[in-house]
Write a protein that holds these residues in place. Sequence first.
Motif, mmCIF file in Angstrom:
data_model
loop_
_atom_site.group_PDB
_atom_site.id
_atom_site.type_symbol
_atom_site.label_atom_id
_atom_site.label_comp_id
_atom_site.label_asym_id
_atom_site.label_seq_id
_atom_site.Cartn_x
_atom_site.Cartn_y
_atom_site.Cartn_z
ATOM 1 N N SER A 7 0.843 -1.192 0.000
ATOM 2 C CA SER A 7 0.000 0.000 0.000
ATOM 3 C C SER A 7 0.879 1.244 0.000
ATOM 4 O O SER A 7 1.867 1.316 0.710
ATOM 5 C CB SER A 7 -0.926 0.003 1.209
ATOM 6 N N LYS A 8 0.495 2.189 -0.867
ATOM 7 C CA LYS A 8 1.262 3.418 -0.998
ATOM 8 C C LYS A 8 0.562 4.489 -0.172
ATOM 9 O O LYS A 8 -0.645 4.478 -0.029
ATOM 10 C CB LYS A 8 1.290 3.805 -2.486
ATOM 11 N N LYS A 9 1.305 5.390 0.375
ATOM 12 C CA LYS A 9 0.684 6.356 1.275
ATOM 13 C C LYS A 9 0.183 7.607 0.542
ATOM 14 O O LYS A 9 -0.851 8.143 0.857
ATOM 15 C CB LYS A 9 1.683 6.759 2.376
ATOM 16 N N LYS A 10 0.952 8.069 -0.426
ATOM 17 C CA LYS A 10 0.649 9.395 -0.967
ATOM 18 C C LYS A 10 0.217 9.310 -2.429
ATOM 19 O O LYS A 10 0.908 8.715 -3.255
ATOM 20 C CB LYS A 10 1.903 10.275 -0.849
ATOM 21 N N TYR A 11 -0.922 9.881 -2.708
ATOM 22 C CA TYR A 11 -1.426 9.922 -4.081
ATOM 23 C C TYR A 11 -1.732 11.365 -4.465
ATOM 24 O O TYR A 11 -1.985 12.209 -3.607
ATOM 25 C CB TYR A 11 -2.710 9.101 -4.201
ATOM 26 N N ASN A 12 -1.717 11.616 -5.784
ATOM 27 C CA ASN A 12 -2.058 12.956 -6.275
ATOM 28 C C ASN A 12 -3.530 13.087 -6.624
ATOM 29 O O ASN A 12 -4.138 14.112 -6.383
ATOM 30 C CB ASN A 12 -1.221 13.277 -7.527
ATOM 31 N N VAL A 13 -4.104 12.037 -7.207
ATOM 32 C CA VAL A 13 -5.487 12.100 -7.689
ATOM 33 C C VAL A 13 -6.403 11.291 -6.775
ATOM 34 O O VAL A 13 -7.475 11.752 -6.379
ATOM 35 C CB VAL A 13 -5.577 11.564 -9.143
ATOM 36 N N ILE A 14 -5.944 10.075 -6.444
ATOM 37 C CA ILE A 14 -6.753 9.203 -5.587
ATOM 38 C C ILE A 14 -6.927 9.857 -4.217
ATOM 39 O O ILE A 14 -5.969 10.378 -3.646
ATOM 40 C CB ILE A 14 -6.085 7.818 -5.487
ATOM 41 N N GLY A 15 -8.166 9.860 -3.746
ATOM 42 C CA GLY A 15 -8.449 10.483 -2.458
ATOM 43 C C GLY A 15 -8.906 11.929 -2.578
ATOM 44 O O GLY A 15 -9.211 12.563 -1.572
ATOM 45 N N THR A 16 -8.953 12.454 -3.815
ATOM 46 C CA THR A 16 -9.491 13.813 -4.013
ATOM 47 C C THR A 16 -10.954 13.716 -4.469
ATOM 48 O O THR A 16 -11.454 12.618 -4.731
ATOM 49 C CB THR A 16 -8.675 14.584 -5.071
ATOM 50 N N ASN A 17 -11.614 14.860 -4.559
ATOM 51 C CA ASN A 17 -13.039 14.876 -4.912
ATOM 52 C C ASN A 17 -13.318 15.764 -6.120
ATOM 53 O O ASN A 17 -13.890 16.843 -5.985
ATOM 54 C CB ASN A 17 -13.865 15.347 -3.706
ATOM 55 N N PRO A 18 -12.929 15.333 -7.321
ATOM 56 C CA PRO A 18 -13.230 16.136 -8.507
ATOM 57 C C PRO A 18 -14.733 16.100 -8.817
ATOM 58 O O PRO A 18 -15.455 15.230 -8.319
ATOM 59 C CB PRO A 18 -12.446 15.424 -9.625
ATOM 60 N N ILE A 19 -15.186 17.046 -9.647
ATOM 61 C CA ILE A 19 -16.567 16.998 -10.162
ATOM 62 C C ILE A 19 -16.647 15.804 -11.111
ATOM 63 O O ILE A 19 -15.795 15.631 -11.982
ATOM 64 C CB ILE A 19 -16.906 18.286 -10.936
ATOM 65 N N ARG A 20 -17.676 14.985 -10.927
ATOM 66 C CA ARG A 20 -17.772 13.781 -11.769
ATOM 67 C C ARG A 20 -18.033 14.164 -13.238
ATOM 68 O O ARG A 20 -18.739 15.132 -13.525
ATOM 69 C CB ARG A 20 -18.863 12.847 -11.246
ATOM 70 N N HIS A 21 -17.497 13.340 -14.137
ATOM 71 C CA HIS A 21 -17.550 13.659 -15.559
ATOM 72 C C HIS A 21 -18.978 13.751 -16.094
ATOM 73 O O HIS A 21 -19.271 14.570 -16.947
ATOM 74 C CB HIS A 21 -16.784 12.601 -16.364
ATOM 75 N N ASP A 22 -19.863 12.880 -15.607
ATOM 76 C CA ASP A 22 -21.230 12.850 -16.121
ATOM 77 C C ASP A 22 -22.155 13.777 -15.341
ATOM 78 O O ASP A 22 -23.355 13.804 -15.589
ATOM 79 C CB ASP A 22 -21.774 11.415 -16.079
ATOM 80 N N GLY A 23 -21.585 14.518 -14.406
ATOM 81 C CA GLY A 23 -22.407 15.347 -13.529
ATOM 82 C C GLY A 23 -23.173 16.437 -14.254
ATOM 83 O O GLY A 23 -24.340 16.692 -13.958
ATOM 84 N N TYR A 24 -22.517 17.101 -15.210
ATOM 85 C CA TYR A 24 -23.171 18.228 -15.894
ATOM 86 C C TYR A 24 -24.422 17.777 -16.629
ATOM 87 O O TYR A 24 -25.454 18.443 -16.590
ATOM 88 C CB TYR A 24 -22.173 18.910 -16.846
ATOM 89 N N ASP A 25 -24.339 16.620 -17.310
ATOM 90 C CA ASP A 25 -25.533 16.121 -18.003
ATOM 91 C C ASP A 25 -26.639 15.778 -17.011
ATOM 92 O O ASP A 25 -27.813 15.899 -17.322
ATOM 93 C CB ASP A 25 -25.184 14.859 -18.815
ATOM 94 N N LYS A 26 -26.242 15.324 -15.826
ATOM 95 C CA LYS A 26 -27.253 14.853 -14.876
ATOM 96 C C LYS A 26 -27.891 15.984 -14.081
ATOM 97 O O LYS A 26 -29.004 15.810 -13.585
ATOM 98 C CB LYS A 26 -26.659 13.762 -13.976
#
Lengths: 754, 157
Positions: A7-26
């Motif tokens: 298990s790796k401790k530090k990630y750049n993307v994993i563990g963040t909360n971006p706006i989901r890609h399909d969110g705008y359509d929904k």
Amino acid sequence: MTINFESKKKYNVIGTNPIRHDGYDKVTGRAIYGADVKLPGLIWGEVLRSPYAHARIKSIDTSKAEKMDGVFAVITSKDIPINKNRSGIDVNLKRDVDNILAYEKVLYKGHPVAAVSAADRNTAKEACKLIEVKYEILEPVKNVDEAIAKNAPILLEDIEADHLGKTVNNTNIAKHFRHELGDANNEFKNSDYILEKEFNLQMVHQGYIEPHNATAHWDENDHLSLWSSTQGMFAVRDLTAGFLDLPISKVTSNYVEIGGGFGGKTKVYLPPVAAILSKKSGHKPVKIIMDRISVFQGSGPAPGGKIIVKIGVTNEGKINSGAVDIKLEAGAYPGSAIPAAAVCCLACYNIPNIRVDAYDVLVNKPKSAAYRAPGSPQVSFAVESVIDEICEKMTWDKIDFRIANASKEGTRKPDGVLYHKIGFIETLEAAKNSDHWNSKIDKKDKNKIYGRGIACGYWHNGGNRSTVDLILQDDGNIALNEGSADIGGTRTSISMQVAETLGMPVESIHPSIPDTDKIGFTATTGGSRTTYATGYAGWEAANKLIEEMKKRVSILWEEPEEEIDFADGNFYSKKSDLKMNIEELATKINPTGGPVTSTASVNLSAAGNGFGIGICDLEIDPHTGKTDVIRYTAVQDVGKAIYPQYAEGQIRGGAVQGIGWALNEEYYIEKDGTMANTSFLDYRMPTALDMPNIDVIMVEVANPLHPFGVRGVGEVPIVPPLAAVGNAIKDATGSRIYSTPMKPRKILEVIDNG
Amino acid sequence: MATDKIHVKTTINGRPEEFLTDPYVSLLDALREIVGLTGSKEGCLDGNCGACTVNVNGRIVDSCLVLAAEVDGQKVETVEGMASADGLHPLQQAFLEEAALQCGICTPGFLVASKGLLDNEPNPSEGRIRHWLAGNLCRCTGYENIIKAVKKAAENS
């Protein structure tokens, strides 16, 4: 093969909360769900359903309906291609096909009998009323007690049931199997205290807000195109092709957005019916939307049943024996969640002597379907209630007792499988240290009574097949194609794993879900498998893309591939100071051999067993029995939360479904075997006003079988609430309710009777 | 079904709209099948789930329970009318940021219902939001993030 990941401790993307890609359509209403599909020349279909829970079909006269203005075609089970050779059909396929259009017998109210296509939906509904069906009404089998009673009416007259390896005819027990570890029967004599209790549960519905729907176009070249609300477009393709006797390559299942499933959209009801109507209507596309009453009567319930739990403990606080008898309602055809129930029931604890007897029982109710950790909430309600009662009787701390008996790496599950690394003890410790467990109940109203309950739950999570394709675009972005139905943010959770691997921002990954002709087989979204298995395929595809990009860098730099390193989105030369990022490489890539693409397919056998705990505070009005959950904390080992907002969302949503199951939800069955409460008014699911905020504590004990440690999160959270609520009712009233739902009437009964 | 069609003149999302409809057709079906706005969703057709919520003359209604003919001369607003050329409505933005949707089928109804609240009560309490939205069912989220998003949108508008 099993690869163990550090298990790796530090990630750049994993563990963040971006706006989901399909969110705008929904959020704009643009997203296309199954009911929104429009095709030139589209006509409508409707299904006629049985008014009886159990009856023999004597005759069906479709002539009046066929003559009605605007009607194109009327079909019955004899129009299903594989029914033309009934004797040659595999028995499981035969049960499935009989569920979509009844053959000779109807086995539940709402069982489809015939279907109509017409110019519009209303005409199709009216035409259904002109179909004349003559029935011989039979006595309905309403629950497991009636099903196993002597001289019970038999649902499936051709059944060849397996009872502990013996073939049995003329039975409603479609299967009886047993798991044994050690010797439960004899070891109870070494127990210092034994508690045995019986629990009864009613069927519940998954309650997805979007009804089932399907649009089908069977063209003149015998190619069938399908659009339907499903958790698995490949399953729709394969089953529909099977029913229609078509090769799968003649069937294209298109992806449309899905308005909730929770396991209930893993079955196929409407696509084959719409397909046959399309062919018989001059190859016009046909759309069918199931109305809500039919959704309740004809699709998806989770089994009710009867569960008897016997647990023996020693004075030292160890569970030495466990025996569980589980009878689950399969509904009209075999195949309840009994295999999972038989494993999940005692999976939380390290018990040396186990016996589980499991029965798949036929009743005149709709064929049951998966519902979030199928089978586990039912058995956990029983087992966790008994554990609670044992702890009270022996005055043991409810968490310490569970820690002392908790399953851990190397513990054997009831089916004999050994656990790899799991995080149940860490999860129990997190619950023990939680603010909730260490605070008093907020008793605001002295006219009310209050109680707290705690319970645990387990789900094994799934692996199976998944495919991800990646394309490096000339602008340095990545097009990602994958085959998993996205019910709640998985386009993004898969893209995040690809972005992390490629060292890119997730906004540079552009996910799509193409149709079944354009992506490799991907199993149904279910079993909490998507972020785990499709994410794994994404990680593998990203690594393949890196290898291909290294080759291109090697050509550009005229350096051997082995001398090129990749880290955080950049290629480095080991021997010179050359450096290039993916975006720059994308602009130079065409002379090196054309576009760079990759594809990865996986078939993962094992997933990361998940454990969760619910802590529940209740407020009960002793005069009305009205019960409100005033505080609830869900603690769960998620392995690794890739997309924390949505992982938490799964846990919250699952907990609320479990609370609804515990307090309100049930199929209320009348004497004639029909469901009485077939609307959202009477089948009362929790509203915004009923629920408190749910505190979520995610524990991350990385799953060594996944590159980022994912275990799967979606199902575990529905398991603990039933017993957590029941245990809280016991704490508040001094009495236990041994059946679901624990509705006001039952609460008043236990208060009045002490 | 040989009935004469009714001519309906209405305003949908600020634009004049005319259509012919059978008298028995619901506003939901007219929006979806005649006008072509499929953002309003069918969940139950008996007014219990709120997935079809639209705004008629400032009141939120379940469009499955309103006849299309009834909106003659009225102003109808649907989820498709919430975003503008300037971008998403603050509620839509907040729903995205707070992960207030999972499958998204109930989202149009929740957005229209929430807008109906904030249009009249810019700073509702959490209890008020929960009460107002009790007519809309969501089976995925457990409601918490929806409530948070409505609060956030109220603060941002």
